[in-house]
Motif scaffolding. Structure first.
Motif, mmCIF file in Angstrom:
data_model
loop_
_atom_site.group_PDB
_atom_site.id
_atom_site.type_symbol
_atom_site.label_atom_id
_atom_site.label_comp_id
_atom_site.label_asym_id
_atom_site.label_seq_id
_atom_site.Cartn_x
_atom_site.Cartn_y
_atom_site.Cartn_z
ATOM 1 N N ASP A 24 39.282 35.052 38.736
ATOM 2 C CA ASP A 24 40.537 35.754 38.478
ATOM 3 C C ASP A 24 41.667 35.146 39.290
ATOM 4 O O ASP A 24 41.514 34.103 39.934
ATOM 5 N N LEU A 25 42.817 35.806 39.261
ATOM 6 C CA LEU A 25 44.004 35.298 39.936
ATOM 7 C C LEU A 25 43.791 35.140 41.433
ATOM 8 O O LEU A 25 44.310 34.212 42.051
ATOM 9 N N TYR A 26 43.002 36.039 42.025
ATOM 10 C CA TYR A 26 42.749 35.953 43.459
ATOM 11 C C TYR A 26 41.994 34.674 43.824
ATOM 12 O O TYR A 26 42.266 34.046 44.850
ATOM 13 N N VAL A 27 41.039 34.304 42.983
ATOM 14 C CA VAL A 27 40.286 33.072 43.233
ATOM 15 C C VAL A 27 41.212 31.863 43.157
ATOM 16 O O VAL A 27 41.152 30.956 43.992
ATOM 17 N N VAL A 28 42.087 31.849 42.151
ATOM 18 C CA VAL A 28 43.032 30.741 41.997
ATOM 19 C C VAL A 28 43.984 30.673 43.194
ATOM 20 O O VAL A 28 44.224 29.599 43.763
ATOM 21 N N LEU A 29 44.527 31.835 43.604
ATOM 22 C CA LEU A 29 45.458 31.869 44.735
ATOM 23 C C LEU A 29 44.776 31.402 46.016
ATOM 24 O O LEU A 29 45.328 30.600 46.787
ATOM 25 N N GLY A 30 43.577 31.903 46.244
ATOM 26 C CA GLY A 30 42.853 31.489 47.441
ATOM 27 C C GLY A 30 42.547 30.004 47.446
ATOM 28 O O GLY A 30 42.667 29.333 48.475
ATOM 29 N N ALA A 31 42.158 29.473 46.285
ATOM 30 C CA ALA A 31 41.861 28.046 46.189
ATOM 31 C C ALA A 31 43.091 27.199 46.487
ATOM 32 O O ALA A 31 43.002 26.163 47.163
ATOM 33 N N VAL A 32 44.253 27.645 46.011
ATOM 34 C CA VAL A 32 45.497 26.914 46.280
ATOM 35 C C VAL A 32 45.782 26.879 47.779
ATOM 36 O O VAL A 32 46.123 25.819 48.342
ATOM 37 N N LEU A 33 45.632 28.008 48.457
ATOM 38 C CA LEU A 33 45.867 28.041 49.906
ATOM 39 C C LEU A 33 44.889 27.132 50.649
ATOM 40 O O LEU A 33 45.264 26.449 51.607
#
Length: 289
Positions: A260-269
């Protein structure tokens, strides 16, 4: 230049560890963790001896620094068994996210055991990467289970192994380090797997996965050891954060796990933290504004 070469070796470790995770999950219901480690170590030991003989490095193996090798492999064997134990119990992304607290332990312990300087830059980068890990894992206080605890404790074992590997690379060759890695862990695996007098033999279905685990595990440690010989542990280990978005995608494609969006956001960080870690100029540009 050494830092970039170290990063490339660490990328090789990332792909090797990821392959090992896929193979480990495939046979987790058929062999226990000690049996997996035992057969993996036998496979790795054979490869180490064959390669060392072919390139003429068998003479580099001696008993100097044996206690350090022993301590390093106790840390690694403990961490790796806990990791295999957690592998079928929690989603891959969560397992890897919890494992990635290991670089935080390295950053905190490296000044004590390696004499490396803990700068504000390193703390800021580690914090940024760890925030990404938390966003991906989103651990819930009321949802702690044995898989989560095992994965969290495995991270401490991996951190201790990484720090001691860094110490070993000063006076020990890759052949020697990998020889004791596989040799000692055959002994540990046999002792732990055989304590009840029952060791399951590989089957036609499990043998190919065990070969992959052995080859991938050895390749991962070769790459990591080479990387740690070129750059400080506190710089090298955070590169491993990039494994998280890769395994999250694998979890979605092959195991039906959510992305989900949280996984994508965390991966970007996490990727940003790695970039800043490898580029001091980029770090100064971001944090000086």
């Amino acid at each position: 230049m050494n830092n970039r070469h170290a990063a490339l070796w660490m990328i090789g470790a990332i792909f090797s560890f990821t392959s090992m995770a896929i193979a480990g999950r495939a046979i987790s219901g058929q062999l226990d963790t000690f049996e997996i480690m035992f057969y993996r170590s036998i496979m790795g030991f054979i490869i180490v001896l064959a390669v060392a003989k072919s390139i003429g490095t068998l003479g580099e193996i001696d008993l100097k620094h044996f206690r350090l090798h022993l301590m390093r492999n106790i840390f690694h064997f403990t961490g790796q068994n806990l990791w295999f134990f957690a592998l079928p119990l929690i989603p891959l992304a969560q397992l890897f996210a919890l494992e990635f607290t290991s670089p935080i332990w390295v950053l905190l312990l490296a000044p004590i055991f390696l004499g490396e300087v803990l700068t504000l830059r390193k703390i800021a980068i580690a914090t940024l990467g760890f925030i990404g890990v938390l966003i991906v894992a989103r651990p819930e206080i009321g949802a702690i289970n044995m898989g989560i605890l095992a994965a969290a404790c495995a991270a401490i074992g991996f951190a201790g192994a990484a720090i001691l590997t860094r110490k070993l690379t000063v006076h020990n060759s890759l052949t020697k380090i990998l020889f004791f890695l596989t040799g000692l862990q055959i002994f540990f695996g046999l002792l732990c797997a055989g304590y009840d007098g029952d060791i399951a033999l590989p089957s036609v279905g499990t043998a190919p996965w065990l070969i992959l685990i052995g080859a991938a595990g050895l390749a991962a440690h070769f790459c990591m050891t080479k990387s740690l010989s070129l750059a400080p542990a506190s710089l090298v280990m955070p590169v491993d954060f990039a494994r998280l978005p890769l395994i999250a995608v694998i979890g979605v494609v092959f195991y039906g796990e959510s992305l989900d969006l949280y996984v994508v956001l965390g991966a970007v960080l996490i990727l940003v933290a790695n970039y800043l870690n490898l580029s001091p100029q980029a770090y100064r540009k971001v944090f000086s504004n």
